[in-house]
Design an enzyme around this catalytic site. Structure first.
Site, short mmCIF file in Angstrom:
data_model
loop_
_atom_site.label_atom_id
_atom_site.label_comp_id
_atom_site.label_asym_id
_atom_site.label_seq_id
_atom_site.Cartn_x
_atom_site.Cartn_y
_atom_site.Cartn_z
CB SER A 124 -0.77 0.15 1.27
OG SER A 124 -1.42 1.17 1.41
CE1 TYR A 149 -3.31 -0.35 5.49
CE2 TYR A 149 -4.03 -2.63 5.94
CZ TYR A 149 -3.53 -1.68 4.87
OH TYR A 149 -3.78 -1.77 3.63
CE LYS A 153 -1.58 -4.28 3.49
NZ LYS A 153 -1.76 -5.71 2.84
C1 WQD Z 1 -9.75 9.14 1.15
C2 WQD Z 1 -10.05 10.67 1.16
C3 WQD Z 1 -10.42 11.44 3.48
C4 WQD Z 1 -14.36 9.33 4.17
C5 WQD Z 1 -7.05 4.43 3.34
C6 WQD Z 1 -5.90 3.52 3.89
C7 WQD Z 1 -5.19 3.04 2.63
C8 WQD Z 1 -6.06 2.12 1.72
C9 WQD Z 1 -7.14 3.29 1.33
C10 WQD Z 1 -5.82 -0.08 2.38
C11 WQD Z 1 -9.32 11.55 2.67
C12 WQD Z 1 -11.42 11.71 2.77
C13 WQD Z 1 -12.98 9.86 3.57
C14 WQD Z 1 -15.27 10.29 4.59
C15 WQD Z 1 -13.94 12.03 3.69
N1 WQD Z 1 -6.51 1.18 2.60
N2 WQD Z 1 -12.93 11.08 3.25
N3 WQD Z 1 -14.94 11.69 4.21
O1 WQD Z 1 -7.52 7.38 4.00
O2 WQD Z 1 -6.73 7.75 1.61
O3 WQD Z 1 -6.70 5.38 2.41
O4 WQD Z 1 -7.97 3.51 2.20
O5 WQD Z 1 -5.08 -0.42 1.86
O6 WQD Z 1 -4.22 2.16 3.42
O7 WQD Z 1 -5.58 4.38 4.60
O8 WQD Z 1 -8.86 6.33 1.83
O9 WQD Z 1 -11.05 6.51 1.32
O10 WQD Z 1 -10.49 6.55 3.81
O11 WQD Z 1 -10.07 8.37 2.32
O12 WQD Z 1 -13.82 13.28 3.40
O13 WQD Z 1 -16.33 9.86 5.01
O14 WQD Z 1 -11.49 10.96 1.49
O15 WQD Z 1 -10.22 12.43 4.69
O16 WQD Z 1 -8.78 12.49 2.09
P1 WQD Z 1 -7.31 6.69 2.65
P2 WQD Z 1 -10.21 7.00 2.38
#
Ligand code: WQD
Length: 334
Positions: A124, A149, A153
């Site tokens: 990741s 988590y 990785k």
């Molecule tokens: C994306 C953007 C949030 C939800 C995570 C893990 C990563 C991988 C992918 C497994 C961010 C914003 C989110 C919401 C929002 N997982 N957001 N409102 O955090 O980039 O990555 O998932 O491997 O390891 O860390 O993905 O989809 O949670 O967030 O504004 O209700 O959307 O702040 O900027 P992230 P995400």
């Protein structure tokens, strides 16, 4: 050629099984159904017309892992199986270290004991933390993990570095950016359990009226529109990258025993960009409000895909709008 796919009933796993079958590989799925549903097996079958062999057991059960590797001539292994909820990993770090690392160690032990090779590991972009410069290349320094988590990785990558060095087996670690979307057939997709942690399932559930409105976590980041930027990649493009990487190992085209590739589109999109793209591609209005930043989130991450494009010979083809459209079609089927 038999390919073992651990976590093969999961989001990325199931899409990869479809692409493996499309390429003529025979697939053995290993899944303990802790974060997936058995219906996915039938859905995969209905897409490709081929029912994958399915073995339901936990990879922490060393006996079962060894039996699988002793009883089958395996041409490659794609290892997805892991717990992946960032927030949960903070509350239950032991579970994450035991499950994510114990599973990998059992798979490696069985591979080496039966002299079977070619491991594709699901890593990741989280290993980069907040990278110092964009786009992010594979040489960017790995940072301290933001969560247990993310740490599993990083540690898994270190295990692969040491073990490929010592035992000379061949592996490729694919560092995913943000996987989104669903199969165009809308028969498989993301199945978040409970309140979605990730952006896209929350977006589609809001559009479907399941959630009242989307909370945008922060609009005070140092980015053009103030919201955080990520590299959202269609899960089918991501699945195809696994087939290309697997063939690279089987055809012995890898240059070193362990290779890393960033798998993204190379394009950064902010949360507001995603909302606009969703509304454009689905013609659905999205209710949202700006709230405070989420603890642990980084400002910006998007991939430099040069190595994947030139060395691996893979490139993302689908657009953000296409991925959001496919995610919406999948949501409508729930
Ligand atoms: C994306 C953007 C949030 C939800 C995570 C893990 C990563 C991988 C992918 C497994 C961010 C914003 C989110 C919401 C929002 N997982 N957001 N409102 O955090 O980039 O990555 O998932 O491997 O390891 O860390 O993905 O989809 O949670 O967030 O504004 O209700 O959307 O702040 O900027 P992230 P995400």
């Amino acid at each position: 050629m038999k390919i073992v796919v651990t976590g093969g009933l999961g989001f990325i796993g199931s899409h990869t099984v479809v692409e493996l079958q499309n390429e003529g590989f025979k697939v053995i799925i290993v899944d303990n159904l802790s974060n997936s549903k058995i219906e996915v097996l039938n859905q995969i079958t209905s897409i490709t017309g081929i029912k994958p062999q399915f073995e339901q057991f936990d990879l922490l059960d060393k006996e079962r892992v060894n039996t699988l590797f002793n009883n089958n001539k395996i041409a490659g292994i794609i290892h997805f199986a892991a717990s992946k909820a960032v927030g949960e990993s903070v509350e239950k770090p032991l579970l994450y270290y035991q499950n994510n690392l114990g599973s990998l160690l059992n798979v490696l032990d069985a591979m080496l004991a039966t002299k079977q090779d070619h491991l594709i590991f699901s890593s990741s972009c989280t290993v980069y933390g907040q990278a110092d410069q964009m786009p992010i290349t594979e040489n960017a320094p790995r940072k301290d993990a933001e969560s247990p988590y993310g740490n599993t990785k990083k540690i898994a990558e270190d295990i692969l570095l040491d073990t490929t060095n010592a035992y000379k087996y061949n592996a490729i670690a694919l560092r995913y950016f943000n996987p989104i979307g669903a199969h165009p057939s809308a028969k498989i997709g993301e199945l978040p359990i409970g309140i979605p942690q990730n952006l896209i399932p929350y977006v589609t559930q809001t559009a479907a009226g399941i959630r009242k409105e989307l909370a945008v976590f922060g609009a005070d980041y140092p980015t053009p529109d103030g919201t955080a930027i990520r590299d959202y990649i269609h899960v089918v493009d991501l699945a195809k990258a696994h087939i290309v990487a697997l063939k690279r190992l089987i055809e012995k085209k890898n240059k070193t025993n362990l290779e890393f590739f960033n798998i993204g589109t190379g394009k950064g999109s902010s949360v507001l960009d995603v909302i606009k793209a969703f509304e454009n591609s689905t013609k659905k209005k999205l209710n949202y409000k700006i709230v405070a930043r989420r603890e642990g989130d980084i400002t910006e991450a998007y991939a430099d895909t040069t190595l994947a494009n030139t060395e691996l010979g893979w490139k993302a083809e689908k657009s953000l709008e296409n991925a959001l459209y496919d995610a919406w079609q999948w949501q409508l089927k729930q």
